[in-house]
Scaffold this motif. Structure first.
Motif, PDB file in Angstrom:
ATOM      1  N   GLU A  63       0.845  -1.190   0.000  1.00 21.36           N
ATOM      2  CA  GLU A  63       0.000   0.000   0.000  1.00 21.36           C
ATOM      3  C   GLU A  63       0.878   1.237   0.000  1.00 21.36           C
ATOM      4  O   GLU A  63       1.898   1.288   0.679  1.00 21.36           O
ATOM      5  CB  GLU A  63      -0.905   0.023   1.235  1.00 21.36           C
ATOM      6  N   ILE A  64       0.489   2.223  -0.770  1.00 24.63           N
ATOM      7  CA  ILE A  64       1.230   3.476  -0.822  1.00 24.63           C
ATOM      8  C   ILE A  64       0.830   4.319   0.386  1.00 24.63           C
ATOM      9  O   ILE A  64      -0.343   4.408   0.733  1.00 24.63           O
ATOM     10  CB  ILE A  64       0.942   4.222  -2.135  1.00 24.63           C
ATOM     11  N   ASP A  65       1.829   4.917   1.016  1.00 20.89           N
ATOM     12  CA  ASP A  65       1.587   5.786   2.155  1.00 20.89           C
ATOM     13  C   ASP A  65       2.395   7.062   1.967  1.00 20.89           C
ATOM     14  O   ASP A  65       3.408   7.065   1.269  1.00 20.89           O
ATOM     15  CB  ASP A  65       1.984   5.081   3.450  1.00 20.89           C
ATOM     16  N   ILE A  66       1.945   8.138   2.597  1.00 22.97           N
ATOM     17  CA  ILE A  66       2.640   9.418   2.530  1.00 22.97           C
ATOM     18  C   ILE A  66       2.854   9.904   3.951  1.00 22.97           C
ATOM     19  O   ILE A  66       1.927   9.873   4.773  1.00 22.97           O
ATOM     20  CB  ILE A  66       1.837  10.466   1.735  1.00 22.97           C
ATOM     21  N   PHE A  67       4.071  10.330   4.255  1.00 22.31           N
ATOM     22  CA  PHE A  67       4.357  10.916   5.560  1.00 22.31           C
ATOM     23  C   PHE A  67       5.340  12.060   5.368  1.00 22.31           C
ATOM     24  O   PHE A  67       5.946  12.208   4.302  1.00 22.31           O
ATOM     25  CB  PHE A  67       4.899   9.868   6.542  1.00 22.31           C
ATOM     26  N   THR A  68       5.486  12.878   6.387  1.00 28.93           N
ATOM     27  CA  THR A  68       6.382  14.024   6.320  1.00 28.93           C
ATOM     28  C   THR A  68       7.561  13.788   7.252  1.00 28.93           C
ATOM     29  O   THR A  68       7.388  13.350   8.384  1.00 28.93           O
ATOM     30  CB  THR A  68       5.648  15.318   6.728  1.00 28.93           C
ATOM     31  N   ILE A  69       8.747  14.062   6.733  1.00 28.45           N
ATOM     32  CA  ILE A  69       9.970  13.973   7.519  1.00 28.45           C
ATOM     33  C   ILE A  69      10.860  15.145   7.120  1.00 28.45           C
ATOM     34  O   ILE A  69      11.020  15.404   5.927  1.00 28.45           O
ATOM     35  CB  ILE A  69      10.655  12.605   7.317  1.00 28.45           C
ATOM     36  N   ASN A  70      11.393  15.836   8.119  1.00 30.46           N
ATOM     37  CA  ASN A  70      12.115  17.081   7.887  1.00 30.46           C
ATOM     38  C   ASN A  70      11.206  17.986   7.065  1.00 30.46           C
ATOM     39  O   ASN A  70      10.061  18.180   7.417  1.00 30.46           O
ATOM     40  CB  ASN A  70      13.466  16.833   7.230  1.00 30.46           C
ATOM     41  N   GLN A  71      11.651  18.521   5.954  1.00 29.25           N
ATOM     42  CA  GLN A  71      10.796  19.389   5.134  1.00 29.25           C
ATOM     43  C   GLN A  71      10.268  18.671   3.903  1.00 29.25           C
ATOM     44  O   GLN A  71       9.810  19.294   2.964  1.00 29.25           O
ATOM     45  CB  GLN A  71      11.549  20.663   4.719  1.00 29.25           C
ATOM     46  N   TYR A  72      10.282  17.338   3.918  1.00 31.21           N
ATOM     47  CA  TYR A  72       9.887  16.555   2.757  1.00 31.21           C
ATOM     48  C   TYR A  72       8.618  15.751   3.011  1.00 31.21           C
ATOM     49  O   TYR A  72       8.426  15.200   4.090  1.00 31.21           O
ATOM     50  CB  TYR A  72      10.995  15.559   2.368  1.00 31.21           C
ATOM     51  N   ASN A  73       7.779  15.675   1.988  1.00 31.46           N
ATOM     52  CA  ASN A  73       6.707  14.683   1.965  1.00 31.46           C
ATOM     53  C   ASN A  73       7.301  13.461   1.280  1.00 31.46           C
ATOM     54  O   ASN A  73       7.911  13.573   0.217  1.00 31.46           O
ATOM     55  CB  ASN A  73       5.495  15.181   1.176  1.00 31.46           C
ATOM     56  N   VAL A  74       7.142  12.316   1.917  1.00 30.57           N
ATOM     57  CA  VAL A  74       7.738  11.086   1.413  1.00 30.57           C
ATOM     58  C   VAL A  74       6.632  10.119   1.038  1.00 30.57           C
ATOM     59  O   VAL A  74       5.752   9.825   1.846  1.00 30.57           O
ATOM     60  CB  VAL A  74       8.658  10.440   2.478  1.00 30.57           C
ATOM     61  N   ILE A  75       6.671   9.660  -0.191  1.00 33.11           N
ATOM     62  CA  ILE A  75       5.719   8.662  -0.669  1.00 33.11           C
ATOM     63  C   ILE A  75       6.449   7.333  -0.624  1.00 33.11           C
ATOM     64  O   ILE A  75       7.575   7.215  -1.107  1.00 33.11           O
ATOM     65  CB  ILE A  75       5.255   8.985  -2.100  1.00 33.11           C
ATOM     66  N   THR A  76       5.825   6.335  -0.017  1.00 28.39           N
ATOM     67  CA  THR A  76       6.503   5.063   0.172  1.00 28.39           C
ATOM     68  C   THR A  76       5.595   3.882  -0.104  1.00 28.39           C
ATOM     69  O   THR A  76       4.371   3.986  -0.006  1.00 28.39           O
ATOM     70  CB  THR A  76       7.067   4.947   1.609  1.00 28.39           C
ATOM     71  N   LYS A  77       6.230   2.790  -0.466  1.00 22.65           N
ATOM     72  CA  LYS A  77       5.534   1.526  -0.623  1.00 22.65           C
ATOM     73  C   LYS A  77       6.527   0.422  -0.314  1.00 22.65           C
ATOM     74  O   LYS A  77       7.667   0.452  -0.787  1.00 22.65           O
ATOM     75  CB  LYS A  77       4.992   1.355  -2.034  1.00 22.65           C
ATOM     76  N   ILE A  78       6.094  -0.528   0.503  1.00 24.61           N
ATOM     77  CA  ILE A  78       6.923  -1.678   0.834  1.00 24.61           C
ATOM     78  C   ILE A  78       6.444  -2.839  -0.019  1.00 24.61           C
ATOM     79  O   ILE A  78       5.275  -3.203   0.006  1.00 24.61           O
ATOM     80  CB  ILE A  78       6.827  -2.009   2.331  1.00 24.61           C
ATOM     81  N   CYS A  79       7.365  -3.387  -0.806  1.00 22.56           N
ATOM     82  CA  CYS A  79       7.051  -4.480  -1.720  1.00 22.56           C
ATOM     83  C   CYS A  79       8.018  -5.616  -1.457  1.00 22.56           C
ATOM     84  O   CYS A  79       9.227  -5.441  -1.604  1.00 22.56           O
ATOM     85  CB  CYS A  79       7.204  -4.034  -3.166  1.00 22.56           C
ATOM     86  N   ASN A  80       7.486  -6.762  -1.096  1.00 19.37           N
ATOM     87  CA  ASN A  80       8.322  -7.931  -0.832  1.00 19.37           C
ATOM     88  C   ASN A  80       9.441  -7.571   0.139  1.00 19.37           C
ATOM     89  O   ASN A  80       9.189  -7.252   1.278  1.00 19.37           O
ATOM     90  CB  ASN A  80       8.854  -8.530  -2.133  1.00 19.37           C
ATOM     91  N   GLU A  81      10.670  -7.590  -0.325  1.00 20.81           N
ATOM     92  CA  GLU A  81      11.834  -7.389   0.535  1.00 20.81           C
ATOM     93  C   GLU A  81      12.416  -5.979   0.459  1.00 20.81           C
ATOM     94  O   GLU A  81      13.452  -5.721   1.053  1.00 20.81           O
ATOM     95  CB  GLU A  81      12.922  -8.389   0.150  1.00 20.81           C
ATOM     96  N   ILE A  82      11.777  -5.085  -0.300  1.00 21.04           N
ATOM     97  CA  ILE A  82      12.322  -3.740  -0.448  1.00 21.04           C
ATOM     98  C   ILE A  82      11.265  -2.683  -0.159  1.00 21.04           C
ATOM     99  O   ILE A  82      10.067  -2.957  -0.154  1.00 21.04           O
ATOM    100  CB  ILE A  82      12.927  -3.509  -1.849  1.00 21.04           C
ATOM    101  N   ALA A  83      11.757  -1.471   0.073  1.00 20.81           N
ATOM    102  CA  ALA A  83      10.876  -0.321   0.268  1.00 20.81           C
ATOM    103  C   ALA A  83      11.307   0.784  -0.687  1.00 20.81           C
ATOM    104  O   ALA A  83      12.493   1.067  -0.828  1.00 20.81           O
ATOM    105  CB  ALA A  83      10.951   0.161   1.706  1.00 20.81           C
ATOM    106  N   LEU A  84      10.336   1.371  -1.360  1.00 19.35           N
ATOM    107  CA  LEU A  84      10.572   2.489  -2.273  1.00 19.35           C
ATOM    108  C   LEU A  84      10.192   3.785  -1.571  1.00 19.35           C
ATOM    109  O   LEU A  84       9.151   3.840  -0.904  1.00 19.35           O
ATOM    110  CB  LEU A  84       9.710   2.362  -3.517  1.00 19.35           C
ATOM    111  N   PHE A  85      11.006   4.808  -1.757  1.00 20.84           N
ATOM    112  CA  PHE A  85      10.723   6.122  -1.181  1.00 20.84           C
ATOM    113  C   PHE A  85      10.995   7.184  -2.230  1.00 20.84           C
ATOM    114  O   PHE A  85      12.045   7.169  -2.875  1.00 20.84           O
ATOM    115  CB  PHE A  85      11.623   6.407   0.022  1.00 20.84           C
ATOM    116  N   ILE A  86      10.061   8.099  -2.380  1.00 24.46           N
ATOM    117  CA  ILE A  86      10.258   9.257  -3.242  1.00 24.46           C
ATOM    118  C   ILE A  86       9.907  10.476  -2.412  1.00 24.46           C
ATOM    119  O   ILE A  86       8.844  10.519  -1.785  1.00 24.46           O
ATOM    120  CB  ILE A  86       9.387   9.178  -4.515  1.00 24.46           C
ATOM    121  N   GLY A  87      10.808  11.439  -2.401  1.00 24.60           N
ATOM    122  CA  GLY A  87      10.602  12.637  -1.592  1.00 24.60           C
ATOM    123  C   GLY A  87      10.397  13.869  -2.432  1.00 24.60           C
ATOM    124  O   GLY A  87      11.023  14.035  -3.479  1.00 24.60           O
TER     125      GLY A  87
END
Length: 116
Positions: A63-87
């Protein structure tokens, strides 16, 4: 020619793309115009902080999730053994970034022959 003020409404500036394994180890990372993350140590610390944040918010697999860290919005998805992050910056359009994220995920899946 597109006016620069209108361009920000139809595009977003990706600040970083990260792929981490399930232990938080960097598989791939690329930072774009992030002066506060211009050293390898700062990047490692930031990646560690992202991993801690995702553990605290219980991001569900696939599932895609969005959270904020520092001054960035981070879009993430955990797939199998890896996690993707785009800020992106906090003031960027999350919907456009989410579309980019989906395209990026599809391309990875195609390149890796659906083993992603």
């Amino acid at each position: 020619m597109i006016d620069e003020s209108k361009m920000s409404q139809i595009a977003c500036n990706i600040k970083f793309i990260l792929i981490l394994d399930n232990n938080g180890k960097l598989i791939y990372g690329k930072y774009y115009n992030c002066p506060e993350l211009d050293t390898a140590r700062a990047q490692r610390d930031f990646e560690k902080k992202i991993c801690q944040t995702t553990q605290n918010i219980n991001v569900s697999k696939d599932e895609i999730d969005i959270f904020t860290i520092n001054q960035y919005n981070v879009i993430t998805k955990i797939c199998n053994e890896i996690a993707l992050f785009i800020g992106i910056n906090e003031d960027e359009n999350e919907c456009i970034a989410n579309n980019f994220f989906s395209i990026f995920e599809n391309v990875l899946s195609n390149v890796l022959n659906d083993k992603f």
